[in-house]
Design an enzyme around this catalytic site. Structure first.
Site, PDB file in Angstrom:
ATOM      1  CE1 TYR A   1      -4.669  -1.951   4.850  1.00 40.93           C
ATOM      2  CE2 TYR A   1      -3.702   0.221   4.547  1.00 40.93           C
ATOM      3  CZ  TYR A   1      -4.201  -0.946   4.016  1.00 40.93           C
ATOM      4  OH  TYR A   1      -4.229  -1.115   2.650  1.00 40.93           O
TER       5      TYR A   1
ATOM      6  CB  SER B   1      -0.900   0.007   1.237  1.00 42.52           C
ATOM      7  OG  SER B   1      -1.553   1.252   1.395  1.00 42.52           O
TER       8      SER B   1
END
Length: 679
Positions: free
Chosen positions: A569, A556
């Protein structure tokens, strides 16, 4: 496509015959019908023949798969036939007999249909018929079985001369409804389509009944205690352990996809005393050994022998097989023979375990196994009433390295970039993973669709085309055993794994003080620990194959960009990003490349965003959830929304063949986020 009544009836008959494997094998045999149609130039009635063209399959034959020829021109070729030594030239002459545009290329068996004086003709490869055709005293057995209703035509390579031989046999035997072709199959005929079909089925049925009633009970000899089948679970575990090694060996010359079969007939054949002798004789019907090569590789160790010992023995047998195959080629190749296509086995037989078959794709590998099962049935029938006596080696070579077969191979479309590669994608039941699975399949890969939700995985596998293109596995990436089972399913389905995408994940978006230890552990278990476990199991398979491979992490933008309310996350994504670098450094010596993709703002179609992450991120940024995709797009340099398909494109770019010297790389797919530029 508008067809004639004769062609419509021919297609229906072909479908019925091709639907039953007892009648003919996949893509084996051909059917025809003769009739009249109006010549669009002269307006006169013209005799035509509709016949299955080159490369088609009877069970799925369609109008475009038929060649349509003028009978007057086809029969006139008899007057210019230059003889058996030059009969291959006649295939090109068929093109001058075609009626109109379109349709399939005429096959080598066109003469058989056109020269036989019957309105309808079937040429089939039933196991029972080939058993008689490949028996040492097949001619006498054919007469005993059928009397004068079916005649014997001795072995001749398919072609114009064989068509003349069959036509002469029919003319000399007016009561005959068909013939057995030595070393090959059967041909039957009739005045109507239904009569032709009935005659074909009668020949097959009577041959089957003859073998059953006349045959001895154990044609493969007594059972060998050292070849008895392992119990099913042990058998499958042993097959999964052997599959990567065998696929690597079978891919020495070119990449291959594998298929595993452990049906009762295969296991019984391998348990019997005569299987080494019969396997060494090879297959006989031309359709068989074109798919299976002239003979299989047979392991000569007990089923429960130590795996290390089996591995050493298989490598040695593979070396011997390659040497023997090269010698076979050298014995028979002429100056104008096609180059050797590869010396690796297409069939590997492991007593007590089963059969491994190989091909350029899953369908080819599966069909090769089906053809060897046909060969087992043929050997069973021939040995039950006589002695299995396939055509000699020189004739096999003439078929295998026939220039007409080489021309057929040249007509095939080029392979796709990921052909013969097997991909496993986690979290592939939705969102980015689903898009990746679709892209890899579109580029030629076989795809193992791995997802926590079985119904989602099954739906995607079905979308991709079913078992020959994709298979579904249910896996929780936090569970070591479930991951091992997923890879076991992959290697049993396709022989191994070459490309793994770590995509499974969840997103927990909370401020630090609201993030619980359970949140942290769950986030890390699924993505950091899960990616590690999947990569570790993938590496076991890839190193055993010895074919290199690709591991791709869907990380990401958050792996490098620090944003608020996202500690669990983002930290997990940073962990994944560093796994890429660590594994790239470790696995390069095995030819395994490890790279990553850093997406951002993939809202539309994303399972994570739909599961609550989108609402939380929208709240953080103070926008409506429905506007989140546009919001992300506007903060990028390109002002473009990122979709799952764009992430899939990056995965293909990393694995599709152009970046062969790239490892340890992260590709941003975020439409340009300056704060996430890699440094």
């Amino acid at each position: 496509m508008t067809l004639s009544p004769e062609a419509d009836a021919l297609l229906a008959r072909s479908h019925r015959l091709g639907a039953d494997p007892r009648n003919t094998n996949y893509a084996g045999g051909n059917t025809s019908a003769k009739g009249t149609a109006t010549d669009p130039v002269s307006g006169a009635d013209t005799e035509l023949m509709w016949v299955k063209g080159s490369g088609g399959d009877l069970g799925t034959l369609t109008g475009p798969g038929l060649a349509v020829l003028r009978l007057d021109r086809l029969r006139a070729l008899v007057d210019v036939y230059p003889g058996e030594e030059r009969e291959d030239e006649m295939v090109a002459a068929f093109d001058y007999c075609l009626h109109g545009k379109g349709g399939a290329a005429p096959s080598i068996d066109t003469a058989m249909h056109g020269l036989v004086d019957a309105p309808h003709v079937d040429h089939l490869h039933p196991d029972a018929g080939i058993a008689l055709a490949c028996a040492a005293d097949g001619e006498a057995l054919t007469e005993e079985c059928f009397g004068d209703r079916v005649v014997w035509v001795g072995w001749r390579r398919p072609g114009f001369q064989l068509g003349l031989d069959i036509a002469a046999a029919k003319k000399a035997n007016p009561r005959a409804i068909g013939c057995v072709l030595g070393g090959h199959g059967i041909t039957a005929w009739g005045e109507t389509s239904s009569e032709c079909e009935e005659n074909s089925l009668r020949v097959i049925r009577e041959a089957r009944e003859f073998l059953s009633e006349r045959g001895k009970p154990e044609p493969f000899g007594p059972v060998r205690d050292d070849c008895l089948p392992l119990p099913k679970d042990e058998r499958r575990s042993r097959a999964a352990a052997l599959a990567p090694l065998l696929r690597g060996l079978a891919s020495t010359d070119r990449p291959q996809v594998g298929h595993f079969t452990d049906t009762a007939p295969v296991l019984d054949f391998l348990a019997r005393a005569e299987h080494p002798r019969l396997a060494a004789l090879g297959t006989s019907c031309p359709d068989h050994f074109l798919r299976t090569k002239v003979r299989p590789l047979v392991l000569d160790l007990p089923p429960a022998a130590p795996l290390d010992e089996v591995s050493v023995r298989l490598r040695r047998l593979h070396e011997e097989y390659r040497s023997e195959y090269a010698a076979y080629y050298d014995r028979h190749a002429a100056d104008d023979s096609p180059a050797m296509r590869g010396a690796d086995p297409a069939i590997v037989l492991v007593p007590g375990v089963g059969m491994f078959s190989y091909g350029k794709d899953k369908q080819t590998a599966r069909v090769a196994g089906e053809f060897y099962l046909n060969a087992i049935n043929v050997m069973h029938g021939a040995e039950s009433v006589s002695r299995y006596a396939p055509i000699d080696e020189a004739e096999k070579f003439r078929i295998e390295y026939w220039e007409l077969e080489e021309a057929k191979l040249r007509r095939m479309p080029p392979q796709k970039p990921l052909a013969a590669r097997v991909a496993l994608v986690t979290g592939a039941g939705s969102g980015i993973g689903k898009a990746i699975a679709h892209r890899l399949a579109a580029e030629g890969a076989c795809v193992v669709v791995a997802d926590l939700h079985a119904e989602n995985a099954a739906a995607v596998a079905e979308e991709l085309g079913g078992p020959d293109r994709a298979t579904a596995v249910t896996v929780d990436v936090t569970d070591e055993q479930r991951i091992k089972e997923a890879f076991r399913a992959a290697v049993l389905a396709y022989g191994g794994v070459d490309l793994v995408v770590n995509n499974a994940g969840i997103s927990i978006s909370k401020p630090l003080l609201e993030t619980t230890a359970e949140d942290w552990d769950l986030q890390h278990d699924i993505m950091a620990r899960g990616s590690f476990l999947v990569s570790r199991e993938a590496t076991r398979v890839m190193t055993e194959q010895g074919l290199g491979g690709d591991i791709v992490y869907i990380a990401s933008k958050n792996a490098v960009f620090a944003g608020p309310h996202n500690i669990a996350y983002s930290a997990t994504k940073a962990d994944q990003a560093h796994q890429v670098r660590l594994l790239a450094a470790e696995l390069g010596e095995h030819g395994i490349r490890v790279n990553g993709v850093n997406p951002d703002g993939v809202v539309r179609g994303s399972g994570i965003f739909a599961g609550g992450w989108g609402a939380k991120r929208a709240a953080v940024y103070g926008v409506e959830e429905s506007e989140l995709g546009k919001f992300y797009a506007q903060r990028t340099l390109l002002k473009r929304e990122v979709l799952p398909e764009h992430v899939a494109g990056a995965v293909f770019a990393l694995t599709g063949g152009d970046l062969t010297h790239t490892t340890g790389l992260h590709i941003p797919v975020d439409a340009g986020v300056a704060a996430a530029f890699l440094r």
